[in-house]
Design an enzyme around this catalytic site. Structure first.
Site, PDB file in Angstrom:
ATOM      1  N   ASP A 274     -29.137 -28.900 -28.018  1.00  0.00           N
ATOM      2  CA  ASP A 274     -28.234 -29.225 -29.131  1.00  0.00           C
ATOM      3  C   ASP A 274     -26.963 -29.845 -28.545  1.00  0.00           C
ATOM      4  OD1 ASP A 274     -27.519 -27.998 -32.262  1.00  0.00           O
ATOM      5  OD2 ASP A 274     -25.888 -28.655 -30.977  1.00  0.00           O
TER       6      ASP A 274
ATOM      7  N   ASP B 117     -28.828 -34.185 -33.837  1.00  0.00           N
ATOM      8  CA  ASP B 117     -28.324 -33.842 -32.497  1.00  0.00           C
ATOM      9  C   ASP B 117     -29.100 -32.724 -31.818  1.00  0.00           C
ATOM     10  OD1 ASP B 117     -27.351 -31.593 -33.887  1.00  0.00           O
ATOM     11  OD2 ASP B 117     -25.566 -31.500 -32.620  1.00  0.00           O
ATOM     12  N   GLU B 118     -30.304 -32.426 -32.293  1.00  0.00           N
ATOM     13  CA  GLU B 118     -31.039 -31.358 -31.615  1.00  0.00           C
ATOM     14  C   GLU B 118     -32.538 -31.560 -31.634  1.00  0.00           C
ATOM     15  OE1 GLU B 118     -31.181 -27.531 -34.321  1.00  0.00           O
ATOM     16  OE2 GLU B 118     -29.239 -28.504 -34.467  1.00  0.00           O
TER      17      GLU B 118
HETATM   18  N1  DCP Z   1     -22.462 -32.002 -39.725  1.00  0.00           N
HETATM   19  C1  DCP Z   1     -21.836 -32.332 -40.931  1.00  0.00           C
HETATM   20  N2  DCP Z   1     -21.489 -31.348 -41.836  1.00  0.00           N
HETATM   21  C2  DCP Z   1     -21.766 -30.048 -41.560  1.00  0.00           C
HETATM   22  C3  DCP Z   1     -22.399 -29.689 -40.339  1.00  0.00           C
HETATM   23  C4  DCP Z   1     -22.722 -30.696 -39.439  1.00  0.00           C
HETATM   24  O1  DCP Z   1     -21.599 -33.518 -41.203  1.00  0.00           O
HETATM   25  N3  DCP Z   1     -21.413 -29.087 -42.446  1.00  0.00           N
HETATM   26  C5  DCP Z   1     -22.777 -33.074 -38.761  1.00  0.00           C
HETATM   27  C6  DCP Z   1     -21.619 -33.259 -37.800  1.00  0.00           C
HETATM   28  C7  DCP Z   1     -22.069 -32.601 -36.535  1.00  0.00           C
HETATM   29  C8  DCP Z   1     -23.567 -32.786 -36.582  1.00  0.00           C
HETATM   30  O2  DCP Z   1     -23.920 -32.761 -37.960  1.00  0.00           O
HETATM   31  O3  DCP Z   1     -21.472 -33.177 -35.367  1.00  0.00           O
HETATM   32  C9  DCP Z   1     -24.337 -31.734 -35.814  1.00  0.00           C
HETATM   33  O4  DCP Z   1     -24.097 -30.461 -36.388  1.00  0.00           O
HETATM   34  P1  DCP Z   1     -23.978 -29.138 -35.535  1.00  0.00           P
HETATM   35  O5  DCP Z   1     -24.153 -28.012 -36.468  1.00  0.00           O
HETATM   36  O6  DCP Z   1     -24.908 -29.194 -34.358  1.00  0.00           O
HETATM   37  O7  DCP Z   1     -22.453 -29.087 -35.058  1.00  0.00           O
HETATM   38  P2  DCP Z   1     -21.696 -29.872 -33.904  1.00  0.00           P
HETATM   39  O8  DCP Z   1     -22.641 -30.612 -33.023  1.00  0.00           O
HETATM   40  O9  DCP Z   1     -20.608 -30.677 -34.497  1.00  0.00           O
HETATM   41  O10 DCP Z   1     -20.994 -28.676 -33.106  1.00  0.00           O
HETATM   42  P3  DCP Z   1     -21.630 -27.621 -32.079  1.00  0.00           P
HETATM   43  O11 DCP Z   1     -20.950 -27.879 -30.766  1.00  0.00           O
HETATM   44  O12 DCP Z   1     -21.237 -26.292 -32.643  1.00  0.00           O
HETATM   45  O13 DCP Z   1     -23.102 -27.824 -32.036  1.00  0.00           O
HETATM   46 CA    CA Z   2     -24.493 -29.635 -32.112  1.00  0.00          CA
HETATM   47 CA    CA Z   3     -27.217 -29.241 -34.336  1.00  0.00          CA
END
Ligand code: DCP
Ligand code: CA
Ligand code: CA
Length: 354
Positions: free
Chosen positions: A4, A103-104
């Site tokens: 991820d 992203d995963e």
């Molecule tokens: N995303 C979004 N709205 C949300 C959750 C996520 O638009 N409520 C989008 C933005 C994130 C991407 O999806 O960058 C991936 O979500 P993740 O849950 O994997 O979160 P992040 O990658 O941002 O953070 P982490 O480091 O916790 O994985």
């Molecule tokens: Ca992420």
């Molecule tokens: Ca993710």
């Protein structure tokens, strides 16, 4: 293995604007109704320290921000470009790969390793490769199944690596609150809490029949298995339907030579990706995203499957000519895609005849 990417959209923004590094950065999806209406899409870890997280209204985030905080409009096409490149690395890393979101992904390693320590080694190599090729960090989990690997990946973030041995699964799960069990949502969590179940260990003490009475047959047995770390879901290597690449041009243009050059380079890359998988194609598409962000596509399909770069380029040049003749305005991004795929070697599958 579960991979991820860390604070993905915000990390993409840091990538193309290194000045953001170390400063709180907030990626926003504006709804457009009023200037600040909309929600936080994600934020980097500096912004999270201020309490700014995904889903928060932008107005609230602005109140929590300090003077260093940068607010950026989400650029989903750009994040897709980055995502595609990372997924290509993951795909090359493991023969069986299931992309789970932008992203995963899950990677199947069963049968390719001698020990769990080797899995840790492979995970470190993968993290190093993503960092050196795309300058991105990710968090990785390794475990005996998808459920455990996904939860392991969430344990240490950012830039984490967590390996859970088969014998450690139960102690890993037991200490967690039930809401942390991946697949248990807010509603299920509330219901479990009202049954006096707080931790995964508490959940393990409930009989299968009671869980099925409360949550239905399938959710009941899922809960019964999940709290024991049992998960038989295979990593689904979904058949690809297309290979594509999109890039942003250095500047908006409708210069035929520039477009042909960039598009040909993309086509060569895309065909090379398909080649590695032993895949031929029938359809080539050229997409332009215009200055006003509207998207236009031209495709051409051939009678027979092919994988020849020279012939494909000739078709692509025609597509670009047609595109420019039909559409006014400059192009901001271009994409090339091949689709209508078939395996090159071996027998044709039934779907080829339908
Ligand atoms: N995303 C979004 N709205 C949300 C959750 C996520 O638009 N409520 C989008 C933005 C994130 C991407 O999806 O960058 C991936 O979500 P993740 O849950 O994997 O979160 P992040 O990658 O941002 O953070 P982490 O480091 O916790 O994985
Ligand atoms: Ca992420
Ligand atoms: Ca993710």
């Amino acid at each position: 293995m579960h991979v991820d990417l860390d604070y993905f959209y915000a990390q993409c923004e840091e990538l193309r604007n290194p000045e953001l590094k170390g400063k709180p950065t907030v990626v926003c999806i504006y709804s457009g109704r009023t200037e600040d209406s909309g929600a936080v899409s994600t934020s980097n870890y500096e912004a999270r320290k201020l309490g700014i997280r995904s889903g928060l209204p932008i107005v609230a985030a602005k109140r929590m921000a300090n003077s260093d905080t940068k607010f950026i409009r989400a650029d989903l096409d750009y994040y897709d470009e980055v995502s595609e490149r990372v997924m290509a690395i993951l795909r090359a890393f493991s023969g069986v790969m299931e992309q789970a979101s932008v992203d995963e992904a899950y990677l199947e390693l069963t049968g390719t390793l001698d020990s769990i320590e080797q899995a840790r080694q492979r995970a470190m190599e993968l993290k190093a490769e993503i960092l050196s090729r795309e300058r991105l960090t990710c968090s990785v989990g390794v475990g005996p199944n998808k459920l455990i690997s996904k939860m392991a990946a969430g344990m240490i973030k950012p830039d984490g690596l967590t390996v859970i041995n088969e014998e450690d699964v139960q102690s890993f799960l037991d200490q967690l609150s039930v809401g942390k069990l991946f697949g248990v949502g807010k509603v299920t969590e509330g219901k479990l809490n009202s049954m006096d179940v707080q931790t995964v260990r508490d959940l393990r003490l409930i009989e299968l029949r009671q869980l099925q009475r409360e949550f239905g047959l399938s959710m009941g047995s899922w809960l019964y298995n999940a709290c024991r770390g049992i998960d038989d879901e295979p990593v689904k290597d979904r058949k690809r339907e297309q290979y594509g690449r999109i890039v942003t041009l250095k500047e908006d243009t409708r210069d035929r030579t520039i477009l042909e050059e960039r598009a040909s380079a993309l086509l060569t890359e895309v065909i090379a990706m398909a080649d590695r998988d032993g895949i031929a194609f029938k359809t080539i598409s050229f997409t332009g995203i215009m200055e006003d962000l509207s998207t236009r596509t031209k495709n051409r399909s051939l009678q027979d499957f092919m994988s020849d770069v020279v012939m494909s380029r000739r078709i692509l040049v025609h597509l670009i000519d047609d595109f420019l003749a039909e559409h006014e305005g400059k192009l901001r991004r271009i994409g090339v895609k091949i689709s209508n795929l078939a395996e090159k070697k071996g027998q044709k599958s039934l779907s080829d005849f339908m």
